[in-house]
Design an enzyme around this catalytic site. Structure first.
Site, PDB file in Angstrom:
ATOM      1  CE  LYS A  22      24.334  28.674   9.792  1.00  0.00           C
ATOM      2  NZ  LYS A  22      23.711  29.924   9.595  1.00  0.00           N
ATOM      3  CG  ASN A  23      24.603  32.934   7.245  1.00  0.00           C
ATOM      4  OD1 ASN A  23      24.147  31.848   7.603  1.00  0.00           O
ATOM      5  ND2 ASN A  23      24.906  33.902   8.089  1.00  0.00           N
ATOM      6  CB  CYS A 116      20.308  30.016  16.801  1.00  0.00           C
ATOM      7  SG  CYS A 116      21.796  29.135  16.433  1.00  0.00           S
ATOM      8  NE  ARG A 121      17.419  34.616  14.369  1.00  0.00           N
ATOM      9  CZ  ARG A 121      18.425  33.903  13.875  1.00  0.00           C
ATOM     10  NH1 ARG A 121      18.845  32.836  14.488  1.00  0.00           N
ATOM     11  NH2 ARG A 121      19.008  34.268  12.750  1.00  0.00           N
ATOM     12  N   PRO A 122      11.519  37.455  15.019  1.00  0.00           N
ATOM     13  CG  PRO A 122      10.870  39.693  15.153  1.00  0.00           C
ATOM     14  CD  PRO A 122      11.923  38.730  15.621  1.00  0.00           C
ATOM     15  CB  ILE A 123       9.222  36.074   9.867  1.00  0.00           C
ATOM     16  CG1 ILE A 123       7.892  35.462  10.316  1.00  0.00           C
ATOM     17  CG2 ILE A 123      10.356  35.109  10.138  1.00  0.00           C
ATOM     18  CD1 ILE A 123       7.427  34.335   9.414  1.00  0.00           C
ATOM     19  CG  ASP A 305      26.259  35.195  12.693  1.00  0.00           C
ATOM     20  OD1 ASP A 305      25.436  35.350  13.605  1.00  0.00           O
ATOM     21  OD2 ASP A 305      25.935  34.851  11.533  1.00  0.00           O
ATOM     22  NE  ARG A 397      21.671  25.367  13.028  1.00  0.00           N
ATOM     23  CZ  ARG A 397      21.565  26.638  13.371  1.00  0.00           C
ATOM     24  NH1 ARG A 397      21.665  27.014  14.610  1.00  0.00           N
ATOM     25  NH2 ARG A 397      21.321  27.559  12.467  1.00  0.00           N
TER      26      ARG A 397
HETATM   27  C1  UD1 Z   1      20.993  36.258   9.261  1.00  0.00           C
HETATM   28  C2  UD1 Z   1      22.033  35.170   9.367  1.00  0.00           C
HETATM   29  C3  UD1 Z   1      22.502  35.036  10.811  1.00  0.00           C
HETATM   30  C4  UD1 Z   1      22.972  36.396  11.349  1.00  0.00           C
HETATM   31  C5  UD1 Z   1      21.921  37.472  11.103  1.00  0.00           C
HETATM   32  C6  UD1 Z   1      22.408  38.858  11.483  1.00  0.00           C
HETATM   33  C7  UD1 Z   1      21.415  33.663   7.580  1.00  0.00           C
HETATM   34  C8  UD1 Z   1      20.927  32.317   7.185  1.00  0.00           C
HETATM   35  N1  UD1 Z   1      21.477  33.939   8.909  1.00  0.00           N
HETATM   36  O1  UD1 Z   1      19.893  35.852  10.064  1.00  0.00           O
HETATM   37  O2  UD1 Z   1      23.574  34.103  10.846  1.00  0.00           O
HETATM   38  O3  UD1 Z   1      23.195  36.288  12.733  1.00  0.00           O
HETATM   39  O4  UD1 Z   1      21.542  37.482   9.724  1.00  0.00           O
HETATM   40  O5  UD1 Z   1      23.560  39.173  10.776  1.00  0.00           O
HETATM   41  O6  UD1 Z   1      21.808  34.448   6.747  1.00  0.00           O
HETATM   42  N2  UD1 Z   1      14.024  41.101  12.578  1.00  0.00           N
HETATM   43  C9  UD1 Z   1      12.749  41.565  12.818  1.00  0.00           C
HETATM   44  N3  UD1 Z   1      11.769  41.217  11.940  1.00  0.00           N
HETATM   45  C10 UD1 Z   1      11.998  40.433  10.856  1.00  0.00           C
HETATM   46  C11 UD1 Z   1      13.307  39.973  10.618  1.00  0.00           C
HETATM   47  C12 UD1 Z   1      14.311  40.335  11.509  1.00  0.00           C
HETATM   48  O7  UD1 Z   1      12.506  42.266  13.796  1.00  0.00           O
HETATM   49  O8  UD1 Z   1      11.060  40.154  10.101  1.00  0.00           O
HETATM   50  C13 UD1 Z   1      15.111  41.458  13.528  1.00  0.00           C
HETATM   51  C14 UD1 Z   1      15.657  40.229  14.241  1.00  0.00           C
HETATM   52  O9  UD1 Z   1      14.904  39.919  15.382  1.00  0.00           O
HETATM   53  C15 UD1 Z   1      17.042  40.649  14.585  1.00  0.00           C
HETATM   54  C16 UD1 Z   1      17.433  41.585  13.430  1.00  0.00           C
HETATM   55  O10 UD1 Z   1      16.210  41.941  12.793  1.00  0.00           O
HETATM   56  O11 UD1 Z   1      17.042  41.410  15.781  1.00  0.00           O
HETATM   57  C17 UD1 Z   1      18.371  40.967  12.408  1.00  0.00           C
HETATM   58  O12 UD1 Z   1      17.799  39.802  11.889  1.00  0.00           O
HETATM   59  P1  UD1 Z   1      18.073  39.334  10.396  1.00  0.00           P
HETATM   60  O13 UD1 Z   1      19.042  40.242   9.749  1.00  0.00           O
HETATM   61  O14 UD1 Z   1      16.764  39.119   9.738  1.00  0.00           O
HETATM   62  O15 UD1 Z   1      18.777  37.931  10.634  1.00  0.00           O
HETATM   63  P2  UD1 Z   1      18.477  36.575   9.910  1.00  0.00           P
HETATM   64  O16 UD1 Z   1      18.212  36.803   8.469  1.00  0.00           O
HETATM   65  O17 UD1 Z   1      17.516  35.787  10.700  1.00  0.00           O
END
Ligand code: UD1
Length: 417
Positions: A22-23, A116, A121-123, A305, A397
């Protein structure tokens, strides 16, 4: 849709095959729009998140056909750069369209993504990185407007190794002018899969799988045919289910290197594991033993995960296990449901203390997120009596027909409406 009804207590036995990751498929589907042509992708799992991504691609002008395990995306006519709020909210991975759209159309207009219910989960890291590439970003009223007329290669140091930010920035910089270097990049196998897909499309990327990724911008990409890697989290879920039911199973199309952190914990739990090129075999004929410490970490650490699934198996282990979640701030909610089934789990902030009980008892429980839902299914498989897991839509999902796969191993599980 619906719920799962499980009559527990059956020892899992036999062989199960793992579907595509999926990822991997989600960022790769987004990446198909980078090329003004055709992408053929094999080993694609039928998941709700994949359907949601296809809907987004069709909305922006792609033609998509999905037959068997093969997807063909024709991205000749990507016209729209705007993704409506209701599509963005269906899943968090919609954020991958940000990097891909900027690279393809020089602009993107999206709302903040959904996803989820496992914590904040910020960006911010995605946006900070895009700014380093010269993208102008305007955030207001829950919307993000990006203009990237001239994307220029740059050096980006991620404050933490975010999987999504690493992938988004790779996509944004594939067609940039000059060289982009992403430092403190995430090292997950799915990032390497994205690199391999993009390179097959004509990109010039090196280093995925290490903490420094170098992307040399190219002018144009080409049509591509690609097969994605197996899903290590799905493979890990079956292994945990075997540990829970004292089963003996072979998980086929499982890459042992990707599963190393789980395999070492399952060995500590007393299970016997054998691995080959593309399979992992597990035999756990005794009650599992507790493990002192599991700490979730970015790859190659123990994956967040798989945290709920191993906690589920540890809930019936001999002794007390300590599990610390460092990636997400609210990923223990499912433990309340396990407690309803008789588990003895105490959560204090990011730490769960799991005191193993002799057995769980079937109950009616509710899945509130994808992997927490998988943990409840595992609990139901091991419990005495009948368990009903509501919220199947969360589990769909990330798992293709999980009930069929488990039935193939001898489980008594059906989907009911
Ligand atoms: C991806 C995976 C998800 C997995 C996660 C961690 C996909 C589609 N999803 O999610 O299944 O659980 O990796 O292995 O690949 N963070 C920030 N700012 C940001 C982005 C992230 O603070 O801009 C923080 C998040 O809140 C979290 C951590 O970084 O605490 C890890 O997040 P991230 O690695 O970005 O996970 P995803 O890409 O959302």
């Amino acid at each position: 849709m619906g719920k799962f009804k499980i009559n527990g207590g059956k020892r899992l036995y036999g062989e199960v095959e793992v579907h595509g990751a999926k990822n991997s498929i989600l960022p790769i589907l987004a990446a198909t729009i980078l090329n003004e042509g055709i992408s053929v992708i094999h080993n694609v799992p039928r998941l709700k998140d994949v359907e949601a991504m296809i809907e987004i691609l069709e909305h922006i002008g792609c033609k998509v056909s999905f037959k068997g395990k093969d997807i063909v995306v024709d991205a000749k006519d990507v016209k729209d750069s705007e993704i409506p709020d209701h599509l963005m909210r269906t899943m968090r991975s919609s954020i991958f369209l940000l990097g891909a759209l900027i690279a393809r159309n020089k602009r993107a207009f999206i709302s903040f993504p959904g996803g989820c219910d496992i914590g904040h989960r910020p960006i911010d890291l995605h946006l900070k990185g895009l700014k380093r590439l010269g993208v102008k970003i305007d955030e207001s009223y829950g919307y993000i407007k990006c203009e990237g007329k001239k994307i220029k290669g740059s050096e980006i140091h991620l404050d933490l190794p975010s999987v999504g930010a690493t992938e988004n920035l790779m996509m944004a910089s594939v067609l940039a002018e000059g060289i982009t270097i992403i430092r403190n990049a995430a090292k997950e196998p799915e990032i390497e899969d994205l690199q391999n897909f993009l390179n097959a499309m004509g990109a010039k990327i090196k280093g995925a799988g290490t903490n420094t990724i170098v992307i040399e911008g190219v002018k144009k990409l080409n049509d591509v045919e690609y097969s994605i890697i197996p899903d290590r989290i799905v493979a890990g879920t079956y292994l945990c289910a075997a540990a829970m039911t004292r089963g003996e199973i072979t998980v086929v199309r499982a890459l042992k290197d990707h599963l190393e952190p789980l395999i070492s914990k399952l060995k500590e739990m007393g299970c016997i594991l054998k691995t080959g090129n593309d399979y992992v075999k597990i035999n756990c004929d005794k009650r599992p033993k507790a493990v002192d410490m599991i700490v979730t970490q970015p790859y190659p650490g123990f994956p967040t995960d798989l945290q709920p699934q191993i906690v589920s198996a540890l809930s019936i282990a001999e002794g007390t296990s300590i599990v610390t979640e460092t990636i997400f701030d609210n990923r223990f909610k499912y433990t309340e449901e396990l407690v309803r089934m008789g588990a003895d789990i105490k959560v204090e902030g990011r730490v769960a203390v799991v005191k193993g009980v002799e057995k769980l008892m079937g109950a009616k429980v509710v899945a509130k997120d994808l992997r927490g839902g998988a943990a409840l299914i595992i609990a139901g498989l091991g419990a005495e009596g009948t368990t009903v897991v509501e919220g199947a839509e969360h589990i769909d999902r990330g798992y293709e027909n999980i009930e069929k796969a488990l039935r193939g191993l001898g489980a008594d599980i059906v989907r009911i409406m």
